[in-house]
Every structure is written in C-alpha cells, then in structure tokens.
Enzyme design. Structure first.
Site, PDB file in Angstrom:
ATOM      1  N   GLY A  41      -7.763 -50.254 -61.059  1.00 21.74           N
ATOM      2  CA  GLY A  41      -8.911 -50.740 -60.677  1.00 21.74           C
ATOM      3  C   GLY A  41     -10.010 -50.514 -61.421  1.00 21.74           C
ATOM      4  O   GLY A  41     -10.823 -51.286 -61.190  1.00 21.74           O
ATOM      5  N   THR A  42      -9.910 -49.800 -62.238  1.00 16.31           N
ATOM      6  CA  THR A  42     -10.938 -49.534 -63.514  1.00 16.31           C
ATOM      7  C   THR A  42     -11.367 -51.018 -64.013  1.00 16.31           C
ATOM      8  O   THR A  42     -10.447 -51.606 -64.330  1.00 16.31           O
ATOM      9  CB  THR A  42     -10.588 -48.485 -64.306  1.00 16.31           C
ATOM     10  N   THR A  43     -12.580 -51.041 -64.187  1.00 20.18           N
ATOM     11  CA  THR A  43     -12.888 -52.185 -64.939  1.00 20.18           C
ATOM     12  C   THR A  43     -13.532 -51.850 -66.121  1.00 20.18           C
ATOM     13  O   THR A  43     -13.681 -50.748 -66.510  1.00 20.18           O
ATOM     14  CB  THR A  43     -14.196 -53.079 -64.066  1.00 20.18           C
ATOM     15  N   ALA A  54      -6.529 -55.338 -61.005  1.00 16.40           N
ATOM     16  CA  ALA A  54      -7.347 -56.187 -60.144  1.00 16.40           C
ATOM     17  C   ALA A  54      -9.008 -55.817 -60.300  1.00 16.40           C
ATOM     18  O   ALA A  54      -9.066 -54.684 -60.352  1.00 16.40           O
ATOM     19  CB  ALA A  54      -7.243 -56.140 -58.738  1.00 16.40           C
ATOM     20  N   ASN A  88     -11.041 -56.613 -58.267  1.00 14.14           N
ATOM     21  CA  ASN A  88     -11.461 -56.289 -57.105  1.00 14.14           C
ATOM     22  C   ASN A  88     -10.164 -56.282 -56.155  1.00 14.14           C
ATOM     23  O   ASN A  88      -9.543 -57.275 -56.115  1.00 14.14           O
ATOM     24  CB  ASN A  88     -12.616 -57.106 -56.752  1.00 14.14           C
ATOM     25  N   PHE A  89      -9.833 -55.297 -55.222  1.00 14.68           N
ATOM     26  CA  PHE A  89      -8.814 -55.035 -54.333  1.00 14.68           C
ATOM     27  C   PHE A  89      -8.992 -55.364 -52.932  1.00 14.68           C
ATOM     28  O   PHE A  89      -8.363 -55.511 -52.076  1.00 14.68           O
ATOM     29  CB  PHE A  89      -8.251 -53.832 -54.387  1.00 14.68           C
ATOM     30  N   HIS A 138     -24.909 -53.310 -57.819  1.00 12.17           N
ATOM     31  CA  HIS A 138     -24.144 -52.085 -57.622  1.00 12.17           C
ATOM     32  C   HIS A 138     -24.907 -50.770 -57.616  1.00 12.17           C
ATOM     33  O   HIS A 138     -26.156 -51.079 -58.384  1.00 12.17           O
ATOM     34  CB  HIS A 138     -22.998 -52.176 -58.676  1.00 12.17           C
ATOM     35  N   HIS A 139     -24.357 -50.000 -57.234  1.00 13.90           N
ATOM     36  CA  HIS A 139     -24.918 -48.397 -57.224  1.00 13.90           C
ATOM     37  C   HIS A 139     -25.428 -47.946 -58.692  1.00 13.90           C
ATOM     38  O   HIS A 139     -24.691 -48.627 -59.660  1.00 13.90           O
ATOM     39  CB  HIS A 139     -23.800 -47.409 -56.707  1.00 13.90           C
ATOM     40  N   LYS A 166     -22.771 -47.074 -61.775  1.00 19.33           N
ATOM     41  CA  LYS A 166     -21.722 -47.844 -62.574  1.00 19.33           C
ATOM     42  C   LYS A 166     -22.111 -48.041 -63.922  1.00 19.33           C
ATOM     43  O   LYS A 166     -23.010 -48.423 -64.343  1.00 19.33           O
ATOM     44  CB  LYS A 166     -21.881 -49.398 -61.891  1.00 19.33           C
ATOM     45  N   GLY A 224     -16.747 -56.301 -63.205  1.00 19.58           N
ATOM     46  CA  GLY A 224     -15.392 -56.888 -63.278  1.00 19.58           C
ATOM     47  C   GLY A 224     -15.155 -58.209 -62.502  1.00 19.58           C
ATOM     48  O   GLY A 224     -14.828 -59.183 -62.757  1.00 19.58           O
TER      49      GLY A 224
HETATM   50  N1  LIG Z   1     -10.912 -52.892 -58.755  1.00 21.22           N
HETATM   51  C1  LIG Z   1     -11.765 -52.502 -57.530  1.00 21.22           C
HETATM   52  O1  LIG Z   1     -11.595 -53.146 -56.491  1.00 21.22           O
HETATM   53  C2  LIG Z   1     -12.954 -51.529 -57.815  1.00 21.22           C
HETATM   54  C3  LIG Z   1     -13.639 -50.939 -56.727  1.00 21.22           C
HETATM   55  C4  LIG Z   1     -14.465 -50.139 -57.058  1.00 21.22           C
HETATM   56  C5  LIG Z   1     -14.768 -49.550 -58.360  1.00 21.22           C
HETATM   57  N2  LIG Z   1     -13.963 -50.070 -59.297  1.00 21.22           N
HETATM   58  C6  LIG Z   1     -14.058 -49.242 -60.711  1.00 21.22           C
HETATM   59  O2  LIG Z   1     -13.267 -48.088 -60.644  1.00 21.22           O
HETATM   60  C7  LIG Z   1     -13.737 -47.191 -61.571  1.00 21.22           C
HETATM   61  C8  LIG Z   1     -14.058 -46.063 -61.021  1.00 21.22           C
HETATM   62  O3  LIG Z   1     -15.045 -46.039 -60.019  1.00 21.22           O
HETATM   63  P1  LIG Z   1     -15.765 -44.969 -59.097  1.00 21.22           P
HETATM   64  O4  LIG Z   1     -17.143 -45.397 -58.410  1.00 21.22           O
HETATM   65  O5  LIG Z   1     -14.505 -43.979 -58.311  1.00 21.22           O
HETATM   66  O6  LIG Z   1     -16.329 -43.981 -60.391  1.00 21.22           O
HETATM   67  P2  LIG Z   1     -16.520 -42.258 -60.217  1.00 21.22           P
HETATM   68  O7  LIG Z   1     -17.454 -41.959 -61.338  1.00 21.22           O
HETATM   69  O8  LIG Z   1     -17.126 -42.002 -58.997  1.00 21.22           O
HETATM   70  O9  LIG Z   1     -15.056 -41.655 -60.690  1.00 21.22           O
HETATM   71  C9  LIG Z   1     -14.543 -41.833 -62.073  1.00 21.22           C
HETATM   72  C10 LIG Z   1     -13.618 -40.376 -62.024  1.00 21.22           C
HETATM   73  O10 LIG Z   1     -12.888 -40.479 -63.136  1.00 21.22           O
HETATM   74  C11 LIG Z   1     -12.669 -39.252 -63.559  1.00 21.22           C
HETATM   75  N3  LIG Z   1     -12.122 -38.982 -64.846  1.00 21.22           N
HETATM   76  C12 LIG Z   1     -12.691 -39.052 -66.029  1.00 21.22           C
HETATM   77  N4  LIG Z   1     -12.096 -39.007 -67.050  1.00 21.22           N
HETATM   78  C13 LIG Z   1     -10.727 -39.151 -66.596  1.00 21.22           C
HETATM   79  C14 LIG Z   1      -9.536 -39.161 -67.252  1.00 21.22           C
HETATM   80  N5  LIG Z   1      -9.342 -39.259 -68.576  1.00 21.22           N
HETATM   81  N6  LIG Z   1      -8.547 -39.398 -66.381  1.00 21.22           N
HETATM   82  C15 LIG Z   1      -8.497 -39.489 -65.121  1.00 21.22           C
HETATM   83  N7  LIG Z   1      -9.766 -39.240 -64.593  1.00 21.22           N
HETATM   84  C16 LIG Z   1     -10.985 -38.984 -65.086  1.00 21.22           C
HETATM   85  C17 LIG Z   1     -13.984 -38.554 -63.456  1.00 21.22           C
HETATM   86  O11 LIG Z   1     -14.009 -37.477 -63.384  1.00 21.22           O
HETATM   87  C18 LIG Z   1     -14.277 -39.123 -61.988  1.00 21.22           C
HETATM   88  O12 LIG Z   1     -13.685 -38.249 -60.751  1.00 21.22           O
HETATM   89  C19 LIG Z   1     -15.094 -48.090 -62.245  1.00 21.22           C
HETATM   90  O13 LIG Z   1     -14.684 -48.646 -63.374  1.00 21.22           O
HETATM   91  C20 LIG Z   1     -15.308 -48.937 -60.988  1.00 21.22           C
HETATM   92  O14 LIG Z   1     -15.957 -50.015 -61.617  1.00 21.22           O
HETATM   93  C21 LIG Z   1     -13.008 -50.900 -59.223  1.00 21.22           C
END
Ligand SMILES: NC(=O)c1ccc[n+]([C@@H]2O[C@H](COP(=O)([O-])OP(=O)(O)OC[C@H]3O[C@@H](n4cnc5c(N)ncnc54)[C@H](O)[C@@H]3O)[C@@H](O)[C@H]2O)c1
Length: 249
Positions: free
Chosen positions: A78-80, A103, A105-106, A138-139, A142, A148
């Site tokens: 889900g990471t972008t 994705a 966005n899920f 977004h918050h 981000k 994404g």
């Molecule tokens: N695809 C979707 O539907 C969707 C929805 C929301 C957010 N996102 C994306 O998801 C990602 C995470 O969002 P979030 O709001 O949870 O962020 P967040 O900052 O709250 O969490 C990120 C987490 O990753 C951890 N981390 C750091 N290095 C790491 C590593 N090497 N391995 C594993 N974990 C590690 C951090 O400690 C933290 O817990 C962002 O890229 C965001 O844009 C995608």
C-alpha cells in the site's frame, strides 16, 4: 472464512488499522515490523507468514518487497511514492514467479471514483471549453506528494482525455510558486492539513460552470479493509495484481 498468518511491514497509522481489521476477520498477525525492531525483519521470519502487508515508507518499501520475494511470501503493497521503480519490480516478480498485489488506494469508494474519472475524461473529449485540474488534501505527516491516488487519477485522465499529455505536481505550502498550467498539462495541487486521511477532487472548469468529482475518506478503515481482502485474495495466486483484477467492475 479461512484464516491466514499475516506479517505487517510498517506498524504506523495504517499498520495499526490493518491489524484491527485482520483480527476481526479471524486472521493471525505473526510479525509486526516498524523502525524500532528492524532486527526481526528477516527472510526466516517472513517465511512464517502466508502473506505480508506493507505500509511503510517510500524509502523502505523496495527493500521489503525484495525480502518477501526472497522468502517466497506474497506481498500486498500500500506504500506510495515508489512507482518510478514499478516496471523493474513487476519484471522481477513475474520472471521469478512471486506474488505482488499493489494499489495506490485500497478503498472501494476510491476505486469506483477511479472508474468514473476515466469515463468522465472520455466524455470531456467532446467539450474543449473545460480545463481540468486536481486537488489532493492529506494529513501533515504524509511524506510524498502528489499522493499515489492523485497520480492514478491523473493517469486515468491522461489515458482518456486527448488534450492532456502530462501531469505536474505542486505542493501548496508556501514554499513553492504555483506552476504555470499549460493546455496539455494537468496541475495537481497538494495541500497538507491536520488529520485528513485523504481527499481528492478532479474539477472540470469552463467560463460558465464547474464539474467536481470528489472522494473524501472519513477515516482509514476503507484502506485497511481493502488491504486485508487483497491479502486473502493473493495467498493462492502468482503474479502482479491490482484492485481492478480483484473487483468486478
Ligand atoms: N494504498 C493505500 O490505500 C494507502 C492508504 C493510506 C496510506 N498509504 C501509504 O501507506 C504508507 C504508510 O502510511 P502510514 O500513514 O501508515 O504512515 P506512518 O508514518 O504512520 O507509518 C509508517 C511505518 O513504517 C515504519 N517503518 C519505517 N521503516 C520501516 C521498515 N524498513 N520496514 C517496515 N516498517 C518501517 C515506521 O516505523 C512506521 O511505523 C504511506 O506511503 C502512505 O502514503 C496508502
């Protein structure tokens, strides 16, 4: 419903929300990784999971995908903010026979919006008096911009609206000047405000009116549910998949 063992790679805002949904759906979390316990992020530990769900950071996601490939563990990403590497990852996944679900966005609502966005762009070929712009909010935490989701919306427009050939991002936080919009360009304005899970608006604007296609996420539950359903879906599949492979529209 069957139960799967899940590794959570990233235990931040999304990881915690996904944990709740996964437990409600009867699954077991066998590994939780954030930046404080990276010593546990090993191929051995990943092999204990039926599937990994990756919501970490743009800088760490590629390494985590690689580790899951090495472990033979299907991964839902889900990471972008990493999609410039997508073609390389896709090739590796397919040639080495791994499983990747990705994705930007899920949420079901956003994926319905993606579909309508493409239809609307096609219709707007016949109405040159409208220009199109996009806004995403977004918050404050981000890391990437434009989001994404906004990039996927932009690609949906560029693929279907002949007069637009490229997008350009603008972070409107007072540090960057607003870029000049060209007739073939699509400007994406990114705003950062406290507590906003994700709001996207595509606007077609003429001299006499404006059409807005807007999606507002009230919380992160939609993203988390979609990611868990994708994890259930991919455990028995090989290859590279995204939401339109799983959804029936
Ligand atoms: N695809 C979707 O539907 C969707 C929805 C929301 C957010 N996102 C994306 O998801 C990602 C995470 O969002 P979030 O709001 O949870 O962020 P967040 O900052 O709250 O969490 C990120 C987490 O990753 C951890 N981390 C750091 N290095 C790491 C590593 N090497 N391995 C594993 N974990 C590690 C951090 O400690 C933290 O817990 C962002 O890229 C965001 O844009 C995608």
């Amino acid at each position: 419903m069957f139960s799967v063992n899940i590794a959570l790679l990233g235990y931040g805002k999304m990881g915690k929300e996904i944990e709740q949904i996964a437990l409600q759906r009867g699954h077991t979390i066998v590994l939780k990784i954030d930046e404080t316990n990276l010593d546990q992020l090993t191929v051995e530990n990943l092999k204990r999971a039926d599937v990994a769900i990756e919501f970490s950071t743009p800088k760490t996601v590629l390494g985590n995908i690689e580790l899951c490939f090495q472990a033979g563990t299907p991964i839902v990403v889900g990471t972008t903010g990493w999609y410039e590497h997508f073609e390389d990852v896709k090739t590796k996944c397919n040639t080495e026979n791994h499983s990747l679900f990705h994705a930007t966005n899920f949420s079901i609502g956003v994926n319905i919006t993606f579909y309508i966005n493409q239809l609307l762009a096609k219709i707007m070929n016949g109405f040159a008096e409208y220009d199109v712009v996009m806004e995403e909010i977004h918050h404050l935490q981000k890391l990437d911009h434009p989001s994404g989701t906004a990039i996927t919306l932009a690609e949906g427009i560029i693929d279907n609206l002949q007069r637009k050939t490229k997008w350009q991002g603008w972070l409107n936080d007072g540090t960057e000047e607003k870029p000049i919009n060209t007739p073939d360009g699509l400007l994406i304005e990114a705003l950062r405000e406290e507590g906003i899970p994700g709001t996207h608006t595509v606007s077609y604007i003429s001299d006499i009116d404006r059409i807005d296609l807007k999606h507002t996420a009230f919380n992160r539950k939609g993203f988390a549910t979609g990611a868990v359903v994708a994890a259930e879906w991919i455990v028995s599949r090989k290859g590279v998949f995204t939401m339109k492979d799983m959804l029936s529209f």
